[in-house]
Write an enzyme that holds these catalytic residues in place. Structure first.
Site, PDB file in Angstrom:
ATOM      1  N   ASP A 260      32.441  40.001  38.629  1.00 42.55           N
ATOM      2  CA  ASP A 260      31.521  41.099  38.096  1.00 42.55           C
ATOM      3  C   ASP A 260      30.587  40.903  39.663  1.00 42.55           C
ATOM      4  O   ASP A 260      30.271  39.917  39.549  1.00 42.55           O
ATOM      5  CB  ASP A 260      31.647  40.908  36.738  1.00 42.55           C
ATOM      6  CG  ASP A 260      30.875  42.491  36.374  1.00 42.55           C
ATOM      7  OD1 ASP A 260      31.207  43.174  35.972  1.00 42.55           O
ATOM      8  OD2 ASP A 260      29.506  41.552  35.636  1.00 42.55           O
TER       9      ASP A 260
ATOM     10  N   GLU B  60      33.760  43.268  42.240  1.00 44.58           N
ATOM     11  CA  GLU B  60      32.653  44.418  41.850  1.00 44.58           C
ATOM     12  C   GLU B  60      32.065  44.319  42.396  1.00 44.58           C
ATOM     13  O   GLU B  60      31.190  44.216  42.524  1.00 44.58           O
ATOM     14  CB  GLU B  60      33.016  44.019  40.275  1.00 44.58           C
ATOM     15  CG  GLU B  60      32.323  45.749  39.297  1.00 44.58           C
ATOM     16  CD  GLU B  60      31.226  45.783  38.832  1.00 44.58           C
ATOM     17  OE1 GLU B  60      30.638  46.336  39.041  1.00 44.58           O
ATOM     18  OE2 GLU B  60      30.667  44.288  39.091  1.00 44.58           O
TER      19      GLU B  60
END
Length: 630
Positions: free
Chosen positions: A309, A362
């Site tokens: 993330d 991401e």
């Protein structure tokens, strides 16, 4: 000399940031010492002058059990407490050289925690007999770049509720397997499973990097869930957050009275967007901590991939910062060199240690080489979320069809950079929260048009190069924004439009796995060929997907108009059969299509000698497969 699990080699590796199995040394471990069974504790606290273990076993009286600092200056405190066993609850009481504050801290390396809002660590030696050898042996093929990967992203606590309560790891296992098999997804991606104190953070503000949240059960029960998925040929990805962590007093923040885990300079150590702390990627021991966490989930929980993330926030010193709030690197640039080195080492180490895994970024910028190998100068990820495709596509499809012809480049532009990285196309949780509306309510028109637009969106997504990711609820046209405190509206499946969406996603997943033209060359330009990307007046895209064995033609009509006798060029004299139509009655469409075999004729179109004539249904995607050649 006190009992120790550390060798001199361990200490050297730790100090160099090269020890990637710290979970075997730090934390709490059952051992036998001098004929007595007990628990060995070890914690990194270099700014401490005293460290104690406190818990129910000593009535939280720290004076009973002091740890000893190692003689080698490593900053490691360790000790053996006889008579302790599995399930003991504990914390570290830390006295700092820097101030008079007494800190009671959870163990950064604990394998289990008390259930929130309690925050102590739990002695929990991991013990589970895995039954997924068949999957682990073949997952290299299942996770290969040219294999079809279709991911179902979900949040365990809000996927399905019974009696108002979330399902446990064990309860969800059988239900999820049955559902994923029905829907024909290849992988599940769990939003962060690491322990986190603030439930509405969805797990993205983690306080334990080696302990799954205890909200849904024990570590072994999570292992059972993953094992059950594997035994049914379903891959398991988890979200993992090495970018930042929360400032809760009981956890990593200000751990020993110094900025130990966070960077001491707020320009590098504080994240203004999330009011969180950023790991100190310049400290070797903290790099070891984080990389060890990644290794831990691969080794102990058999996960098949980590979706990392907020990578963009790690790459740039000026991320979400105004002028004067950041300082350039040594070369005058805005790249955070230490974080970049950390990411490279992370990816190189896990890919070197574990066969058939995936590391997924991401990352929302144009940072070069995210999925290039480290030895070729890249960051070393296997896949990257295609955020540009997602943003452009949702922006285009949310427009009234009458205006789409003025923005045709939005829907075709992604192919200009589709092969710059190894992409996965995400329609994730981020697109259906915080006032953004559910996917179905992003779309224009009356009820029929909204559902037709959603079916068209999915048809376009599945035929576009790249792997696929769909957030839970999207597969049946969830009408509500995602709410972490509520389950999905499964009752919607009592209605035909929602049944139609679900039926179509099942068929798309099945086709994606079956038809090599949709996946073999997802990351190679020879798997895609434009027929026409410039018909903005009719808002039509036409392209081919190709494999070594088959060719497919895809035509997407982004208007509610039926286009009769629409001619497209095809590569040779051949016949084509419509194998998919998002306007099918089965999907609650108007059932307009091409039912007979389409034979090409020698009539030039789109720069080709041969062509076929089609009926294009309204707001629909059709797929044709080449049947034979004369």
């Amino acid at each position: 000399m006190p009992y120790s699990l550390f060798t001199e080699f361990d200490i050297n590796l730790f100090r160099a940031g090269k020890h990637f199995k710290l979970y075997e040394k730090f934390g709490s471990h059952p051992v036998e010492h001098e004929g007595q069974r007990g628990i060995y504790f070890a914690v990194y606290a270099p700014a401490a002058w005293k460290v104690q273990v406190i818990g129910n076993f000593n009535f939280w009286n720290g004076e009973v059990h002091n740890l000893y600092v190692r003689w080698d200056g490593s900053g490691i405190w360790e000790g053996f407490i006889p008579g302790l066993d599995h399930s003991e609850v504990y914390k570290y009481r830390i006295y700092s050289h820097h101030d008079d504050k007494i800190r009671d801290k959870a163990d950064p390396y604990a394998f289990h925690t008390e259930q929130m809002p309690k925050s102590a660590s739990v002695v929990w030696p991991l013990s589970y007999k895995w039954k997924d050898k068949k999957w682990m042996t073949k997952r290299k093929k299942s996770n290969a770049i040219n294999s079809p990967i279709s991911v179902y992203e979900l949040h365990i606590g809000s996927w399905r509720k019974k009696g108002g309560k979330s399902l446990s790891y064990r309860e969800i296992a059988d239900e999820l397997v049955d559902y994923i098999n029905k829907m024909q997804f290849t992988h599940v991606e769990f939003m962060p499973l690491t322990e986190h104190p603030y439930y509405p953070s969805w797990g993205y503000l983690s306080t334990s990097y080696f302990a799954p949240t205890s909200r849904f059960g024990t570590p072994e029960e999570l292992m059972h869930l993953i094992d059950t998925l594997h035994q049914n040929d379903i891959g398991v990805l988890i979200d993992w957050v090495p970018a930042h962590f929360p400032s809760d007093d009981f956890a990593l923040a200000d751990f020993d009275g110094s900025a130990l885990y966070e960077h001491p300079d707020k320009k590098k150590g504080f994240h203004p967007d999330w009011n969180s702390l950023i790991f100190n990627f310049e400290r070797a021991e903290i790099r070891s901590f984080l990389i060890s966490s990644a290794h831990f989930w691969f080794e102990k929980y058999h996960v098949d991939g980590l979706r990392v993330d907020a990578v963009s926030s790690m790459l740039y010193l000026d991320y979400s910062r105004n002028e004067g709030e950041w300082e350039p690197n040594m070369f005058g640039g805005n790249e955070y060199l230490a974080a970049i080195d950390f990411i490279k080492e992370l990816n190189a180490s896990v890919y070197g240690a574990f066969d058939g895994i995936l590391m997924i970024a991401e990352e929302s910028t144009a940072f070069p080489g995210v999925t290039n190998p480290v030895h070729l100068g890249g960051l070393g990820f296997g896949l990257k979320w295609m955020m540009g495709w997602m943003n452009d596509t949702l922006q285009y499809i949310s427009r009234n069809p009458i205006h789409r012809k003025y923005h045709h480049n939005e829907i075709s532009f992604s192919m200009a950079y589709a092969y710059s990285e190894n992409y996965i196309l995400p329609l994730s949780h981020d697109e259906v929260v915080h006032g953004k509306n559910s996917l179905i309510y992003k779309l224009p028109g009356d009820e029929w048009q909204r559902f037709a637009n959603l079916r068209l969106l999915y048809g376009y997504m599945y035929t576009h190069p790249g792997h696929k990711l769909l957030f839970m609820g999207g597969e049946f046209g969830e009408t509500s924004e995602w709410n972490v405190n509520e389950g999905l509206n499964w009752h919607l499946l009592n209605y035909e439009p929602h049944q139609g969406i679900q039926n179509m996603v099942i068929d798309l997943n099945s086709m994606y796995k079956k038809e090599g033209a949709m996946s073999q060359y997802s990351f190679d330009p020879k798997g895609f060929e434009w027929i026409d990307h410039s018909d903005h007046q009719n808002c039509v895209l036409a392209y081919m997907r190709k494999s070594d064995k088959d060719n497919m033609v895809v035509v997407c009509n982004f208007t509610p108009n039926v286009h009769e006798r629409y001619r497209i060029g095809v590569p040779n004299k051949s016949s084509w059969k419509e194998i998919f139509n998002s306007d099918s009655k089965k999907y609650w469409g108007s059932d307009i299509g091409n039912r007979s075999l389409l034979k090409s004729v020698q009539e030039p179109s789109h720069g080709r000698e041969h062509s076929i004539e089609l009926v294009l249904p309204p707001l629909a995607c059709i797929i044709l497969k080449e049947k034979k050649r004369d």
